[in-house]
Motif scaffolding. Sequence first.
Motif, PDB file in Angstrom:
ATOM      1  N   GLN A  74       4.828   4.922  -2.948  1.00 14.97           N
ATOM      2  CA  GLN A  74       4.017   6.122  -3.157  1.00 14.97           C
ATOM      3  C   GLN A  74       2.989   5.868  -4.261  1.00 14.97           C
ATOM      4  OE1 GLN A  74       6.669   9.493  -3.564  1.00 14.97           O
ATOM      5  NE2 GLN A  74       7.606   9.092  -1.563  1.00 14.97           N
ATOM      6  N   SER A  75       2.029   6.787  -4.378  1.00 15.93           N
ATOM      7  CA  SER A  75       1.022   6.605  -5.430  1.00 15.93           C
ATOM      8  C   SER A  75       1.715   6.618  -6.789  1.00 15.93           C
ATOM      9  CB  SER A  75      -0.039   7.690  -5.339  1.00 15.93           C
ATOM     10  OG  SER A  75       0.579   8.961  -5.381  1.00 15.93           O
ATOM     11  N   ALA A  76       1.093   5.981  -7.766  1.00 16.51           N
ATOM     12  CA  ALA A  76       1.723   5.798  -9.073  1.00 16.51           C
ATOM     13  C   ALA A  76       2.200   7.137  -9.629  1.00 16.51           C
ATOM     14  CB  ALA A  76       0.736   5.138 -10.036  1.00 16.51           C
ATOM     15  N   ARG A 114       0.835  -1.205   0.000  1.00 14.02           N
ATOM     16  CA  ARG A 114       0.000   0.000   0.000  1.00 14.02           C
ATOM     17  C   ARG A 114       0.868   1.252   0.000  1.00 14.02           C
ATOM     18  NH1 ARG A 114      -3.261  -1.451   5.443  1.00 14.02           N
ATOM     19  NH2 ARG A 114      -3.593  -3.670   4.975  1.00 14.02           N
ATOM     20  N   CYS A 115       0.253   2.362  -0.344  1.00 18.58           N
ATOM     21  CA  CYS A 115       0.908   3.665  -0.255  1.00 18.58           C
ATOM     22  C   CYS A 115       1.402   3.891   1.174  1.00 18.58           C
ATOM     23  CB  CYS A 115      -0.098   4.770  -0.578  1.00 18.58           C
ATOM     24  SG  CYS A 115       0.110   5.432  -2.209  1.00 18.58           S
ATOM     25  N   LEU A 162       1.740   0.668  -7.767  1.00 13.68           N
ATOM     26  CA  LEU A 162       2.250   1.861  -7.084  1.00 13.68           C
ATOM     27  C   LEU A 162       3.709   2.092  -7.462  1.00 13.68           C
ATOM     28  CD1 LEU A 162       0.684   1.013  -3.620  1.00 13.68           C
ATOM     29  CD2 LEU A 162      -0.166   2.700  -5.273  1.00 13.68           C
TER      30      LEU A 162
END
Lengths: 351, 351
Positions: A320-322, A176-177, A253
Amino acid sequence: MKDITGIIQCPVAVDAGDCVTLAHSEGTRATRDLITNRILNRFANPHVTGTPDAACLSLSNNQIAFTTDSFVVSPLFFPGGDIGSLAVYGTVNDLAVAGAVPRWLSLSLIIEEGVPLATLDEILESIVAATDRCNISVVTGDTKVVPRGAADGVFINTTGIGEFLTTPPPGPESIRCGDVLLVSGPIGSHGLAVLAAREELALEPAPRSDSAPLHEVVAELKEQAGESIRAMRDATRGGVSAVLHEWSADCGLTMTLEESAIPVNDEVRGACELLGIDPLHSANEGTMLIAVDPSAEEQTLAALRSVPQTALAAKIGTVQSAGIAAVTIQRLLGSEQPVDEPTGALLPRIC
Amino acid sequence: MKDITGIIQCPVAVDAGDCVTLAHSEGTRATRDLITNRILNRFANPHVTGTPDAACLSLSNNQIAFTTDSFVVSPLFFPGGDIGSLAVYGTVNDLAVAGAVPRWLSLSLIIEEGVPLATLDEILESIVAATDRCNISVVTGDTKVVPRGAADGVFINTTGIGEFLTTPPPGPESIRCGDVLLVSGPIGSHGLAVLAAREELALEPAPRSDSAPLHEVVAELKEQAGESIRAMRDATRGGVSAVLHEWSADCGLTMTLEESAIPVNDEVRGACELLGIDPLHSANEGTMLIAVDPSAEEQTLAALRSVPQTALAAKIGTVQSAGIAAVTIQRLLGSEQPVDEPTGALLPRIC
């Protein structure tokens, strides 16, 4: 265009009795002698009787892990290891990072005619020592001899069975982020050690392979931070970069690294700069990546550092987010850059 | 002194895109493409997800058989089979004759740079068809590419797991005086077929390999004569002679054959006479020996003959108290003679 690097050839003066010959190959008395007196005698255990075509095993539960690897490393011996121990640790590590306890190994040898029996013995002794260190048994095997030139020295396949005694980590899809990326020690050593040995590069000090088993480290991690671990992976072919690219593809991600935080031994760093190789792309054989929930960062690092083998474990990045790329790195000088997935052959035959 | 027999080399005119290259080797994007789009897509099943370093398997019980074999046969394709199906049947048969039900397979490929992708595809398709025929799944694998000249075409390791759903036969140590020796079909075909293909012998008709799975035959045997079977073994490297010598060593008795009773196909017999090879020493890849209590001779033969694949099964001899040799044969003309254990290489790279 034959690549003769690493081929073992018997000196002409050596009696054929000191080398593996085709007579050792085909279900003959010589084959039985080789297998009985040189291989089976080294792997005596309750599961190995006669010359078994199949071992009979009793499991303590019904959930198992199953993995295979063929080893074609050249040269057969390199600083920090050899093909024998590598073949054991490589398969043990695949089982361990899957969350299983390594238990049994098959051992299959492809030997080129002319390999000195002393070389074979040295490899077999290394396999015995490595299996002892990992508390794992070789229970079945196969030996093939091929004519000179049809293989290069010795190739080894090990296939392993491990038992799931605890629930395995959920895997990279669960990353996950905000998750933290840890590495168990300095990276890139194995690829550089093999390359330097093969090309006879006069590096001083010579890089040494990190070839080692990770089952004890993984047991400690499961004990101390089991619930918080998302994924574990030994960073073999393609190095840290290949694992992070796979993880990014699995979870969608971006894996973001901090260059200053990545542990690299001085001799590896020096060789990498000299040769223009990124240590992120260089293979490891006893170094793993862990993705873990941020709340468990400290306890996971502490668990790693409590084992001497992984005392230099470090946090090297976060999820981190994509973003701009699957894997990025904050360089020491400058801004965030993409880390390429290696597209071609960097170092053939490093494992 | 390089033996170039059977090496697959790309014609110069072929674009490198049609061949396996070193770029497919080292944890790179090309590797991932090769594995994902050419291998994993062919072996889709619930146990194969992502690019697994280890498969997670659920067993129906705790007793398993575990066996490994590396296949280095030259040429890769021969009358009656190819390295792909051979690698599946060889491991399936080792599990079956141990008394286990074959369930899972690992698949490890060592590919020489320059092998045409079309050749690789043909081998993989043959593996898929063979696993379907055996109702067995490939659940984990490994692919290595080595430089041209460091291997000869393609080598395949398969390692198999089978489950013991019934009690396995007691094994060759339990063989007694008076036991009957049965063979499941004509002997020696595989060794001759490979030799004739490799040496391009103009034999007409050409011998065809007996390469085939034995798991269904074994299931029928267990069903019809389970309690009476002492030992089963597929007569691979070293042929019928090698198995009987091993059994004699295990039970301390003499295996006595009747030459007139041993089934040999006409084309194999002709080739053997021409080449001076004893069919007892030539390899089989889908033909097995069974030692059985004499009271069950008829029902065991009937069970074998009820399966089309082993319709030509025959009683070839009996077990007698230790005599002049481990294995003897009553020749068509003359008296009882010892059958030698092959001491040297008859036919290298036949499996």
